[in-house]
Scaffold this motif. Structure first.
Motif, PDB file in Angstrom:
ATOM      1  N   ALA A   1     106.464 -39.140   0.290  1.00 22.75           N
ATOM      2  CA  ALA A   1     106.637 -37.894  -0.315  1.00 22.75           C
ATOM      3  C   ALA A   1     108.055 -37.341   0.212  1.00 22.75           C
ATOM      4  O   ALA A   1     108.048 -37.064   1.496  1.00 22.75           O
ATOM      5  CB  ALA A   1     105.774 -36.858  -0.302  1.00 22.75           C
ATOM      6  N   LYS A   2     109.319 -37.367  -0.303  1.00 21.68           N
ATOM      7  CA  LYS A   2     110.588 -37.008   0.407  1.00 21.68           C
ATOM      8  C   LYS A   2     111.073 -35.734  -0.204  1.00 21.68           C
ATOM      9  O   LYS A   2     112.295 -35.476   0.208  1.00 21.68           O
ATOM     10  CB  LYS A   2     111.472 -37.978   0.203  1.00 21.68           C
ATOM     11  CG  LYS A   2     111.320 -39.360   1.241  1.00 21.68           C
ATOM     12  CD  LYS A   2     112.283 -38.978   2.497  1.00 21.68           C
ATOM     13  CE  LYS A   2     111.896 -40.026   3.803  1.00 21.68           C
ATOM     14  NZ  LYS A   2     111.608 -41.439   3.369  1.00 21.68           N
ATOM     15  N   CYS A   3     110.150 -35.093  -1.331  1.00 17.94           N
ATOM     16  CA  CYS A   3     110.531 -33.929  -1.719  1.00 17.94           C
ATOM     17  C   CYS A   3     110.237 -32.607  -1.001  1.00 17.94           C
ATOM     18  O   CYS A   3     109.267 -32.246  -0.845  1.00 17.94           O
ATOM     19  CB  CYS A   3     110.380 -33.960  -3.233  1.00 17.94           C
ATOM     20  SG  CYS A   3     110.430 -32.617  -4.167  1.00 17.94           S
ATOM     21  N   TYR A   4     111.493 -31.966  -0.801  1.00 15.23           N
ATOM     22  CA  TYR A   4     111.456 -30.685  -0.102  1.00 15.23           C
ATOM     23  C   TYR A   4     110.947 -29.537  -0.711  1.00 15.23           C
ATOM     24  O   TYR A   4     110.753 -28.467  -0.475  1.00 15.23           O
ATOM     25  CB  TYR A   4     112.652 -30.585   0.880  1.00 15.23           C
ATOM     26  CG  TYR A   4     112.719 -31.157   2.249  1.00 15.23           C
ATOM     27  CD1 TYR A   4     111.682 -30.668   3.186  1.00 15.23           C
ATOM     28  CD2 TYR A   4     113.205 -32.315   2.381  1.00 15.23           C
ATOM     29  CE1 TYR A   4     111.767 -31.349   4.480  1.00 15.23           C
ATOM     30  CE2 TYR A   4     113.209 -33.093   3.506  1.00 15.23           C
ATOM     31  CZ  TYR A   4     112.421 -32.628   4.708  1.00 15.23           C
ATOM     32  OH  TYR A   4     112.304 -33.085   5.897  1.00 15.23           O
TER      33      TYR A   4
ATOM     34  N   LEU B   1      97.324 -33.806   8.356  1.00 14.47           N
ATOM     35  CA  LEU B   1      97.594 -34.283   9.844  1.00 14.47           C
ATOM     36  C   LEU B   1      98.875 -33.715  10.408  1.00 14.47           C
ATOM     37  O   LEU B   1      99.772 -32.876   9.741  1.00 14.47           O
ATOM     38  CB  LEU B   1      97.983 -35.722   9.642  1.00 14.47           C
ATOM     39  CG  LEU B   1      96.592 -36.738   9.227  1.00 14.47           C
ATOM     40  CD1 LEU B   1      97.144 -38.289   9.187  1.00 14.47           C
ATOM     41  CD2 LEU B   1      95.361 -36.467  10.319  1.00 14.47           C
TER      42      LEU B   1
ATOM     43  N   ARG C   1     107.297 -40.137  10.945  1.00 13.80           N
ATOM     44  CA  ARG C   1     108.162 -38.884  11.208  1.00 13.80           C
ATOM     45  C   ARG C   1     108.079 -38.358  12.592  1.00 13.80           C
ATOM     46  O   ARG C   1     109.026 -38.240  13.390  1.00 13.80           O
ATOM     47  CB  ARG C   1     107.457 -37.761  10.424  1.00 13.80           C
ATOM     48  CG  ARG C   1     107.924 -37.910   8.795  1.00 13.80           C
ATOM     49  CD  ARG C   1     106.984 -36.717   8.084  1.00 13.80           C
ATOM     50  NE  ARG C   1     107.374 -36.668   6.702  1.00 13.80           N
ATOM     51  CZ  ARG C   1     106.682 -36.027   5.848  1.00 13.80           C
ATOM     52  NH1 ARG C   1     105.638 -35.146   6.097  1.00 13.80           N
ATOM     53  NH2 ARG C   1     106.961 -36.214   4.524  1.00 13.80           N
TER      54      ARG C   1
ATOM     55  N   GLY D   1     102.433 -33.488  11.320  1.00 18.94           N
ATOM     56  CA  GLY D   1     103.732 -34.011  10.669  1.00 18.94           C
ATOM     57  C   GLY D   1     103.668 -34.459   9.058  1.00 18.94           C
ATOM     58  O   GLY D   1     104.355 -34.879   8.527  1.00 18.94           O
ATOM     59  N   SER D   2     102.397 -33.782   8.479  1.00 10.27           N
ATOM     60  CA  SER D   2     102.096 -34.098   7.170  1.00 10.27           C
ATOM     61  C   SER D   2     103.363 -32.969   6.264  1.00 10.27           C
ATOM     62  O   SER D   2     103.407 -33.344   5.145  1.00 10.27           O
ATOM     63  CB  SER D   2     100.855 -33.688   6.773  1.00 10.27           C
ATOM     64  OG  SER D   2     100.247 -32.327   7.131  1.00 10.27           O
ATOM     65  N   GLY D   3     103.656 -31.941   6.886  1.00 13.33           N
ATOM     66  CA  GLY D   3     104.658 -31.110   6.363  1.00 13.33           C
ATOM     67  C   GLY D   3     104.097 -29.637   6.232  1.00 13.33           C
ATOM     68  O   GLY D   3     104.592 -28.819   5.356  1.00 13.33           O
ATOM     69  N   LYS D   4     102.901 -29.324   6.855  1.00 11.04           N
ATOM     70  CA  LYS D   4     102.358 -27.821   6.560  1.00 11.04           C
ATOM     71  C   LYS D   4     103.284 -26.955   7.001  1.00 11.04           C
ATOM     72  O   LYS D   4     103.186 -25.801   6.128  1.00 11.04           O
ATOM     73  CB  LYS D   4     101.016 -27.978   7.711  1.00 11.04           C
ATOM     74  CG  LYS D   4     100.192 -29.025   7.266  1.00 11.04           C
ATOM     75  CD  LYS D   4      98.935 -28.862   8.350  1.00 11.04           C
ATOM     76  CE  LYS D   4      99.385 -28.802   9.941  1.00 11.04           C
ATOM     77  NZ  LYS D   4      99.809 -30.092  10.469  1.00 11.04           N
ATOM     78  N   SER D   5     104.109 -26.861   8.167  1.00  4.33           N
ATOM     79  CA  SER D   5     104.780 -25.704   8.290  1.00  4.33           C
ATOM     80  C   SER D   5     105.976 -25.641   7.394  1.00  4.33           C
ATOM     81  O   SER D   5     106.337 -24.489   6.953  1.00  4.33           O
ATOM     82  CB  SER D   5     105.395 -25.821   9.839  1.00  4.33           C
ATOM     83  OG  SER D   5     104.238 -25.990  10.614  1.00  4.33           O
ATOM     84  N   THR D   6     106.486 -26.839   7.009  1.00  6.87           N
ATOM     85  CA  THR D   6     107.523 -26.960   6.085  1.00  6.87           C
ATOM     86  C   THR D   6     107.490 -26.195   4.631  1.00  6.87           C
ATOM     87  O   THR D   6     107.740 -25.549   4.195  1.00  6.87           O
ATOM     88  CB  THR D   6     108.031 -28.442   5.752  1.00  6.87           C
ATOM     89  OG1 THR D   6     108.328 -28.838   7.303  1.00  6.87           O
ATOM     90  CG2 THR D   6     109.035 -28.373   4.816  1.00  6.87           C
TER      91      THR D   6
HETATM   92  N1  LIG Z   1     108.426 -33.001   1.721  1.00  6.56           N
HETATM   93  C1  LIG Z   1     108.852 -33.444   2.797  1.00  6.56           C
HETATM   94  N2  LIG Z   1     109.702 -34.608   2.649  1.00  6.56           N
HETATM   95  C2  LIG Z   1     110.160 -35.331   3.734  1.00  6.56           C
HETATM   96  N3  LIG Z   1     110.014 -34.695   5.043  1.00  6.56           N
HETATM   97  C3  LIG Z   1     109.157 -33.733   4.963  1.00  6.56           C
HETATM   98  C4  LIG Z   1     108.725 -33.165   4.088  1.00  6.56           C
HETATM   99  N4  LIG Z   1     108.086 -31.983   4.640  1.00  6.56           N
HETATM  100  C5  LIG Z   1     108.213 -32.086   5.880  1.00  6.56           C
HETATM  101  N5  LIG Z   1     109.202 -32.977   6.174  1.00  6.56           N
HETATM  102  C6  LIG Z   1     109.403 -33.383   7.712  1.00  6.56           C
HETATM  103  O1  LIG Z   1     108.455 -33.831   8.411  1.00  6.56           O
HETATM  104  C7  LIG Z   1     108.310 -33.238   9.561  1.00  6.56           C
HETATM  105  C8  LIG Z   1     106.961 -32.588   9.820  1.00  6.56           C
HETATM  106  O2  LIG Z   1     106.964 -31.429   9.137  1.00  6.56           O
HETATM  107  P1  LIG Z   1     106.227 -30.293   9.500  1.00  6.56           P
HETATM  108  O3  LIG Z   1     106.507 -29.320   8.415  1.00  6.56           O
HETATM  109  O4  LIG Z   1     106.712 -29.781  10.760  1.00  6.56           O
HETATM  110  O5  LIG Z   1     104.733 -30.958   9.577  1.00  6.56           O
HETATM  111  P2  LIG Z   1     103.448 -30.023  10.198  1.00  6.56           P
HETATM  112  O6  LIG Z   1     103.597 -28.670  10.133  1.00  6.56           O
HETATM  113  O7  LIG Z   1     102.369 -30.555   9.508  1.00  6.56           O
HETATM  114  O8  LIG Z   1     103.367 -30.710  11.690  1.00  6.56           O
HETATM  115  C9  LIG Z   1     109.612 -32.327   9.849  1.00  6.56           C
HETATM  116  O9  LIG Z   1     110.670 -33.173  10.703  1.00  6.56           O
HETATM  117  C10 LIG Z   1     109.766 -32.342   8.476  1.00  6.56           C
HETATM  118  O10 LIG Z   1     111.437 -32.028   8.146  1.00  6.56           O
END
Ligand SMILES: Nc1ncnc2c1ncn2[C@@H]1O[C@H](COP(=O)(O)OP(=O)(O)O)[C@@H](O)[C@H]1O
Ligand SMILES: Nc1ncnc2c1ncn2[C@@H]1O[C@H](COP(=O)(O)OS(=O)(=O)O)[C@@H](OP(=O)(O)O)[C@H]1O
Length: 201
Positions: A184-187, A39, A145, A41-46
């Motif tokens: 999941a808060k682990c980066y 989804l 988020r 905001g799920s953290g894909k780009s991160t």
């Molecule tokens: N593992 C994680 N733990 C906590 N927050 C995260 C994590 N991965 C991403 N985030 C945060 O969640 C938000 C969405 O991440 P993002 O990578 O932009 O998601 P997507 O690309 O799926 O939309 C950002 O603010 C990011 O900092």
């Protein structure tokens, strides 16, 4: 009068003397595609960027293809209707295949909500070289988020057809890596990276 000749007839494959194996030997790595789905905001780009940096640190050539970024260029003519999303993913699948053929680890991060579209991309790669990663974060978490404020706009009816709100997301049935977590808060994405590097290295 329009031509009756199909768009892709009278074309022939041209082989080059330097092939994928030569490039892989040169780079000392295997070309492949890591496909991250989930989804907004799920953290894909991160995850994509974290993974890209780690691979770089380990001396592996990687390249990130990200949904938002490609929609600024190659895919800027596409919207979010099902057929546009399908075309978006089809193009990205073909580009990712070229990157893998070039010998790179191609990290693709796209919502890619339709199973069929993801499976078509998988079918372009040889066995083992398409690694699907599912970031299974709950809608509640993604919505909380909401880094771009898009969920808020979707809930207010100002964006129509937003994935998870009034547009579908089809979860993978057989992905290589399943990252599940409501909190999941682990980066560091330790588990995901562990599973991935086993496949990649
Ligand atoms: N593992 C994680 N733990 C906590 N927050 C995260 C994590 N991965 C991403 N985030 C945060 O969640 C938000 C969405 O991440 P993002 O990578 O932009 O998601 P997507 O690309 O799926 O939309 C950002 O603010 C990011 O900092
Ligand atoms: N209607 C709708 N639904 C979902 N997402 C939307 C929509 N409109 C705009 N956005 C923004 O577009 C980003 C997703 O682009 P993708 O190319 O990954 O989408 S898709 O794979 O074609 O479904 C997505 O980025 P991420 O949050 O990084 O996923 C949003 O910022």
């Amino acid at each position: 009068m329009s031509s009756t000749v199909p768009k892709s007839s009278n074309i022939f494959w041209h082989d080059c003397p330097v092939g994928k194996t030569d490039r892989q030997n040169l780079l000392k790595q295997k070309g492949c595609v890591v496909w991250i789905t989930g989804l907004s905001g799920s953290g894909k780009s991160t995850l994509a960027c974290t993974l890209g940096r780690e691979l770089h640190t380990r001396g592996k050539l990687a390249y990130v293809l990200d949904g938002d970024n490609l929609r600024h260029g190659l895919n800027k003519d596409l919207g979010f209707a099902a057929e546009d999303r399908a075309e978006n993913i089809r193009r990205v699948g073909e580009v990712a295949k070229l990157f893998a053929d070039a010998g790179l680890v191609c990290i693709a991060s796209f919502i890619s909500p339709y199973r069929r579209d993801r499976e078509s991309c998988r079918a372009l790669l040889s066995d083992g070289s398409f690694i699907e990663v599912f970031l299974n974060m709950s809608l509640e978490l993604c919505e909380a988020r909401d880094p771009k404020g898009l969920y808020k706009l979707a809930r207010a009816g100002k964006i129509k057809g937003f994935t998870g709100i009034d547009d579908p997301y089809e979860a993978p049935l057989n992905c290589e890596v399943h990252h599940h977590g409501v909190h999941a808060k682990c980066y560091h994405f330790r588990m995901v990276k562990c599973a991935l590097f086993k496949v990649l290295m």
